[in-house]
Design an enzyme around this catalytic site. Structure first.
Site, PDB file in Angstrom:
ATOM      1  N   GLU A   1       0.800  -1.178  -0.052  1.00  0.00           N
ATOM      2  CA  GLU A   1       0.026   0.003  -0.137  1.00  0.00           C
ATOM      3  C   GLU A   1       0.823   1.358  -0.060  1.00  0.00           C
ATOM      4  OE1 GLU A   1      -2.449   1.584   2.954  1.00  0.00           O
ATOM      5  OE2 GLU A   1      -0.651   1.603   4.430  1.00  0.00           O
ATOM      6  N   ASN A   2       2.027   1.101   0.252  1.00  0.00           N
ATOM      7  CA  ASN A   2       2.983   2.241   0.070  1.00  0.00           C
ATOM      8  C   ASN A   2       4.015   2.182  -1.084  1.00  0.00           C
ATOM      9  OD1 ASN A   2       2.958   1.440   3.422  1.00  0.00           O
ATOM     10  ND2 ASN A   2       2.552   3.723   2.865  1.00  0.00           N
TER      11      ASN A   2
ATOM     12  N   ASN B   1      -4.883   1.270   4.598  1.00  0.00           N
ATOM     13  CA  ASN B   1      -5.591   2.555   4.665  1.00  0.00           C
ATOM     14  C   ASN B   1      -5.365   3.491   3.272  1.00  0.00           C
ATOM     15  OD1 ASN B   1      -3.126   2.431   6.180  1.00  0.00           O
ATOM     16  ND2 ASN B   1      -3.301   4.616   6.485  1.00  0.00           N
ATOM     17  N   HIS B   2      -4.343   3.204   2.641  1.00  0.00           N
ATOM     18  CA  HIS B   2      -4.213   4.218   1.421  1.00  0.00           C
ATOM     19  C   HIS B   2      -4.422   3.592   0.073  1.00  0.00           C
ATOM     20  CE1 HIS B   2      -1.906   7.136   3.731  1.00  0.00           C
ATOM     21  NE2 HIS B   2      -0.782   6.020   4.271  1.00  0.00           N
TER      22      HIS B   2
ATOM     23  N   HIS C   1      -4.071  -5.010   9.054  1.00  0.00           N
ATOM     24  CA  HIS C   1      -3.313  -3.645   8.411  1.00  0.00           C
ATOM     25  C   HIS C   1      -3.926  -2.736   9.639  1.00  0.00           C
ATOM     26  CE1 HIS C   1      -0.939  -1.261   6.062  1.00  0.00           C
ATOM     27  NE2 HIS C   1      -1.906  -0.136   6.108  1.00  0.00           N
TER      28      HIS C   1
ATOM     29  N   HIS D   1       1.488  -1.895   8.711  1.00  0.00           N
ATOM     30  CA  HIS D   1       1.117  -0.573   8.665  1.00  0.00           C
ATOM     31  C   HIS D   1       1.847   0.541   9.479  1.00  0.00           C
ATOM     32  CE1 HIS D   1      -0.957   3.216   8.787  1.00  0.00           C
ATOM     33  NE2 HIS D   1      -0.937   3.126  10.208  1.00  0.00           N
TER      34      HIS D   1
ATOM     35  N   HIS E   1       5.242  -0.037  10.067  1.00  0.00           N
ATOM     36  CA  HIS E   1       6.627   0.049   9.285  1.00  0.00           C
ATOM     37  C   HIS E   1       7.701  -0.254  10.303  1.00  0.00           C
ATOM     38  CE1 HIS E   1       5.052   2.881   5.868  1.00  0.00           C
ATOM     39  NE2 HIS E   1       4.091   1.957   6.219  1.00  0.00           N
TER      40      HIS E   1
HETATM   41 FE   LIG Z   1      -1.036   1.791   6.206  1.00  0.00          FE
END
Ligand SMILES: [Fe+2]
Length: 242
Positions: A22-23, A50-51, A134, A159, A161
């Site tokens: 997601e990143n 979430n992204h 997440h 999430h 990291h």
């Molecule tokens: Fe996230």
């Protein structure tokens, strides 16, 4: 990842690989092109978080994809799916479920309201089930691992990291790790150039974030399980690359 994942997969003898992506698109979201590149590098399934919706073009792609999934507790009115079943290298079907925690997130419904039905759906197809939870709060991730104890192969958090040091396998055969960590530049504030993140935190002023470059690592975890989907071992992975 494109340079190192194929070699790492071979070295770890990994028959299945899940990547939280997601990143991937400059720190927020993912594009169809980037998803295709991560899959080509050796991921079997990409999970999101979430992204998910940061890039417009991802919606139609998620509608069609069986390998890229988004949190299952988003609204059913959104594109895509939160559960998929894909074959491992030896043909064993592996179910992957992606859910989103509640703290600082806005899931349409609580992951705890959705998870039982998702696990039941997965169990109809396979005993090997991996859950990517997440979430921001360690407590939510630990609670989900408790709730799913003995029902799934692994509950892995993403999430934050920052890889946690609580990798464990329960007596009932579920592997758990509160956060798998970050694949990316660790000479940073969770991936962002440190001076930019610090400036925003010190002043409260808006700052355009840029992805950092130094201290690149692949982080994650390797799970060993038997034919009945019971985990035997979990080993955190943390590899630095010059
Ligand atoms: Fe996230």
């Amino acid at each position: 990842m494109e340079e190192r994942l194929p070699q790492l997969r071979a070295e770890l003898d990994a028959s299945f690989c899940v990547v939280n992506g997601e990143n991937a698109a400059d720190g927020v979201g993912i594009t169809p092109k980037l998803a295709a590149r991560i899959l080509a590098a050796g991921a079997d399934v990409i999970t999101l978080g979430n992204h998910t919706w940061r890039r417009n073009e991802i919606g139609p792609y998620l509608s069609a994809s069986e390998q890229v999934i988004r949190p299952a507790n988003f609204s059913p009115l959104t594109p895509g799916r939160g559960l998929t079943v894909r074959p491992a290298a030896d043909g064993t079907p592996v179910a992957v479920i992606n859910v989103l925690g509640s703290l600082f997130m806005s899931p349409a419904i609580s992951m705890f309201e959705r998870i039982d039905q998702l696990v039941a759906e997965a169990q109809e197809q396979t005993a090997t089930i991996v859950v990517d939870v997440h979430a921001e709060a360690t407590s939510e991730k630990v609670a989900l691992a408790h709730w799913l104890d003995g029902k799934v192969t692994a509950v892995l958090g993403t999430h934050t990291h920052v890889q946690t040091s609580d990798a464990r396998v329960t007596r009932a055969g579920t592997a758990a790790l509160t956060d798998a960590g970050m694949t990316g530049p660790h000479d940073s504030v969770i991936g962002v150039k440190a001076e930019l993140a610090v400036h925003r935190m010190r002043t409260g002023m808006p700052v355009r974030f840029e992805v950092a470059e130094g201290g690149v690592r692949i982080e994650g975890a390797v799970i060993d399980c038997d034919d009945s989907g019971r985990a035997r071992a979990i080993e955190p992975v943390r590899r630095s690359f010059p």
